[in-house]
Scaffold this motif. Structure first.
Motif, PDB file in Angstrom:
ATOM      1  N   ARG A  92     -33.260  34.171  -6.911  1.00 31.37           N
ATOM      2  CA  ARG A  92     -32.120  34.664  -6.452  1.00 31.37           C
ATOM      3  C   ARG A  92     -32.390  36.116  -6.137  1.00 31.37           C
ATOM      4  O   ARG A  92     -33.293  36.769  -6.791  1.00 31.37           O
ATOM      5  N   PHE A  93     -31.686  36.648  -5.161  1.00 31.74           N
ATOM      6  CA  PHE A  93     -31.524  38.201  -4.603  1.00 31.74           C
ATOM      7  C   PHE A  93     -30.517  38.870  -5.983  1.00 31.74           C
ATOM      8  O   PHE A  93     -29.596  38.306  -6.373  1.00 31.74           O
ATOM      9  N   PHE A  94     -31.028  40.025  -6.147  1.00 23.14           N
ATOM     10  CA  PHE A  94     -29.853  40.931  -6.814  1.00 23.14           C
ATOM     11  C   PHE A  94     -30.003  42.553  -6.214  1.00 23.14           C
ATOM     12  O   PHE A  94     -31.118  42.820  -5.567  1.00 23.14           O
ATOM     13  N   ASN A  95     -29.327  43.500  -6.725  1.00 23.38           N
ATOM     14  CA  ASN A  95     -29.567  44.618  -6.181  1.00 23.38           C
ATOM     15  C   ASN A  95     -29.908  45.384  -7.445  1.00 23.38           C
ATOM     16  O   ASN A  95     -29.610  45.072  -8.677  1.00 23.38           O
ATOM     17  N   ALA A  96     -30.334  46.675  -7.081  1.00 21.30           N
ATOM     18  CA  ALA A  96     -30.954  47.393  -8.294  1.00 21.30           C
ATOM     19  C   ALA A  96     -30.940  48.778  -7.906  1.00 21.30           C
ATOM     20  O   ALA A  96     -31.151  49.293  -6.663  1.00 21.30           O
ATOM     21  N   ILE A  97     -30.464  49.697  -8.803  1.00 24.10           N
ATOM     22  CA  ILE A  97     -30.875  51.200  -8.566  1.00 24.10           C
ATOM     23  C   ILE A  97     -31.973  51.732  -9.218  1.00 24.10           C
ATOM     24  O   ILE A  97     -32.335  51.662 -10.352  1.00 24.10           O
ATOM     25  N   ARG A  98     -32.849  52.248  -8.405  1.00 21.28           N
ATOM     26  CA  ARG A  98     -34.305  52.533  -9.023  1.00 21.28           C
ATOM     27  C   ARG A  98     -34.710  54.029  -8.351  1.00 21.28           C
ATOM     28  O   ARG A  98     -34.204  54.428  -7.297  1.00 21.28           O
ATOM     29  N   ASP A  99     -35.317  54.832  -9.432  1.00 18.21           N
ATOM     30  CA  ASP A  99     -35.470  56.168  -8.993  1.00 18.21           C
ATOM     31  C   ASP A  99     -37.037  55.883  -8.275  1.00 18.21           C
ATOM     32  O   ASP A  99     -37.891  55.614  -8.926  1.00 18.21           O
ATOM     33  N   THR A 100     -37.246  56.497  -6.985  1.00 16.60           N
ATOM     34  CA  THR A 100     -38.425  56.377  -6.218  1.00 16.60           C
ATOM     35  C   THR A 100     -39.544  57.529  -6.754  1.00 16.60           C
ATOM     36  O   THR A 100     -40.761  57.163  -6.605  1.00 16.60           O
ATOM     37  N   ARG A 101     -39.281  58.380  -7.454  1.00 16.49           N
ATOM     38  CA  ARG A 101     -40.233  59.229  -8.103  1.00 16.49           C
ATOM     39  C   ARG A 101     -41.019  58.651  -9.363  1.00 16.49           C
ATOM     40  O   ARG A 101     -42.017  58.865  -9.574  1.00 16.49           O
ATOM     41  N   PRO A 114     -20.040  45.422  -6.407  1.00 13.65           N
ATOM     42  CA  PRO A 114     -20.336  47.120  -5.671  1.00 13.65           C
ATOM     43  C   PRO A 114     -21.182  47.796  -6.409  1.00 13.65           C
ATOM     44  O   PRO A 114     -21.694  47.730  -7.587  1.00 13.65           O
ATOM     45  N   ARG A 115     -21.703  48.871  -6.010  1.00 13.19           N
ATOM     46  CA  ARG A 115     -22.952  49.708  -6.480  1.00 13.19           C
ATOM     47  C   ARG A 115     -22.167  50.387  -7.604  1.00 13.19           C
ATOM     48  O   ARG A 115     -21.378  51.055  -7.312  1.00 13.19           O
ATOM     49  N   PRO A 116     -22.744  50.300  -8.650  1.00 13.60           N
ATOM     50  CA  PRO A 116     -22.408  50.973  -9.921  1.00 13.60           C
ATOM     51  C   PRO A 116     -22.653  52.561  -9.712  1.00 13.60           C
ATOM     52  O   PRO A 116     -23.674  52.874  -9.012  1.00 13.60           O
ATOM     53  N   GLU A 117     -21.707  53.318 -10.522  1.00 11.95           N
ATOM     54  CA  GLU A 117     -21.921  54.750 -10.440  1.00 11.95           C
ATOM     55  C   GLU A 117     -22.845  54.999 -11.621  1.00 11.95           C
ATOM     56  O   GLU A 117     -23.155  54.526 -12.908  1.00 11.95           O
ATOM     57  N   VAL A 118     -23.807  55.945 -11.243  1.00 13.29           N
ATOM     58  CA  VAL A 118     -24.728  56.308 -11.898  1.00 13.29           C
ATOM     59  C   VAL A 118     -24.362  57.833 -12.716  1.00 13.29           C
ATOM     60  O   VAL A 118     -24.191  58.708 -12.037  1.00 13.29           O
ATOM     61  N   THR A 119     -24.454  57.787 -14.132  1.00 12.72           N
ATOM     62  CA  THR A 119     -24.292  58.896 -14.813  1.00 12.72           C
ATOM     63  C   THR A 119     -25.129  60.114 -14.565  1.00 12.72           C
ATOM     64  O   THR A 119     -26.235  59.683 -14.459  1.00 12.72           O
ATOM     65  N   PRO A 120     -24.909  61.255 -14.615  1.00  9.44           N
ATOM     66  CA  PRO A 120     -25.899  62.217 -14.448  1.00  9.44           C
ATOM     67  C   PRO A 120     -27.119  61.971 -15.541  1.00  9.44           C
ATOM     68  O   PRO A 120     -28.280  62.273 -15.481  1.00  9.44           O
ATOM     69  N   GLU A 121     -26.561  61.513 -16.927  1.00  8.33           N
ATOM     70  CA  GLU A 121     -27.530  61.343 -17.883  1.00  8.33           C
ATOM     71  C   GLU A 121     -28.529  60.195 -17.554  1.00  8.33           C
ATOM     72  O   GLU A 121     -29.869  60.224 -17.789  1.00  8.33           O
ATOM     73  N   GLN A 122     -28.082  59.126 -17.017  1.00  8.08           N
ATOM     74  CA  GLN A 122     -28.945  57.974 -16.477  1.00  8.08           C
ATOM     75  C   GLN A 122     -29.700  58.544 -15.482  1.00  8.08           C
ATOM     76  O   GLN A 122     -30.980  57.915 -15.327  1.00  8.08           O
ATOM     77  N   ALA A 123     -29.432  59.257 -14.484  1.00  7.83           N
ATOM     78  CA  ALA A 123     -30.295  59.733 -13.361  1.00  7.83           C
ATOM     79  C   ALA A 123     -31.406  60.624 -13.880  1.00  7.83           C
ATOM     80  O   ALA A 123     -32.580  60.488 -13.763  1.00  7.83           O
ATOM     81  N   ALA A 124     -31.080  61.406 -15.187  1.00  5.03           N
ATOM     82  CA  ALA A 124     -32.083  62.570 -15.528  1.00  5.03           C
ATOM     83  C   ALA A 124     -33.004  61.454 -16.486  1.00  5.03           C
ATOM     84  O   ALA A 124     -34.213  61.820 -16.429  1.00  5.03           O
ATOM     85  N   GLU A 125     -32.564  60.599 -16.806  1.00 11.30           N
ATOM     86  CA  GLU A 125     -33.452  59.726 -17.776  1.00 11.30           C
ATOM     87  C   GLU A 125     -34.518  59.153 -16.772  1.00 11.30           C
ATOM     88  O   GLU A 125     -35.828  58.770 -17.067  1.00 11.30           O
ATOM     89  N   ALA A 126     -33.996  58.498 -15.940  1.00 10.82           N
ATOM     90  CA  ALA A 126     -34.695  57.760 -14.749  1.00 10.82           C
ATOM     91  C   ALA A 126     -35.732  58.677 -14.277  1.00 10.82           C
ATOM     92  O   ALA A 126     -36.702  58.011 -13.704  1.00 10.82           O
ATOM     93  N   ALA A 127     -35.593  59.850 -14.063  1.00  8.99           N
ATOM     94  CA  ALA A 127     -36.326  60.752 -13.433  1.00  8.99           C
ATOM     95  C   ALA A 127     -37.558  61.399 -14.254  1.00  8.99           C
ATOM     96  O   ALA A 127     -38.326  61.899 -13.740  1.00  8.99           O
ATOM     97  N   ARG A 128     -37.348  61.182 -15.629  1.00 13.75           N
ATOM     98  CA  ARG A 128     -38.273  61.368 -16.333  1.00 13.75           C
ATOM     99  C   ARG A 128     -39.791  60.768 -16.397  1.00 13.75           C
ATOM    100  O   ARG A 128     -39.990  59.579 -16.058  1.00 13.75           O
TER     101      ARG A 128
END
Length: 128
Positions: A92-101, A114-128
């Protein structure tokens, strides 16, 4: 971190797991399928950018407009919404939000949601 057989598995809650063995190190990316749960990245295939609307009347587009629709996608350094397919699982297909870095997945969600909102904390954690 927890011991596992002859190595260590580290899980920071983002779906990014590291396996360190005594003689070698390899990194395994686990992706959470919203239908099946976490599985190894080799079971999945990337389907490109998510939330792209198909033109209502493709025949009315110029060649340049059609090429724009087919080939031109965002390529951000950071978070991107993508389609993924669990090719060697539920298929099955699904969507994901991924950090390309970092290749870390912030969230996965079912097609049609719908695309979920990403909190600043989630974005910072994904960037580590």
């Amino acid at each position: 971190m927890s011991p596992h057989a002859s190595g260590i598995i580290a899980d920071n809650g983002t779906g990014f797991h590291i396996w360190s063995a005594p003689r070698s190190e390899c990194i395994m990316l686990l992706i959470r399928c919203p239908y099946c749960g976490e599985r190894a990245e080799v079971e999945f295939s990337n389907g490109g950018e998510a939330h792209i609307d198909r033109p209502q009347d493709p025949m009315s587009l110029t060649d340049e407009e059609w090429a724009q629709f087919l080939y031109m996608r965002d390529n951000p350094k950071g978070l991107i919404a993508e389609r993924w397919r669990h090719a060697h699982g539920c298929n099955r297909f699904f969507n994901a939000i991924r950090d390309t870095r970092t290749d870390r997945f912030v969230v996965t969600y079912e097609i049609g949601q719908p695309r979920p909102e990403v909190t600043p904390e989630q974005a910072a954690e994904a960037a580590r």
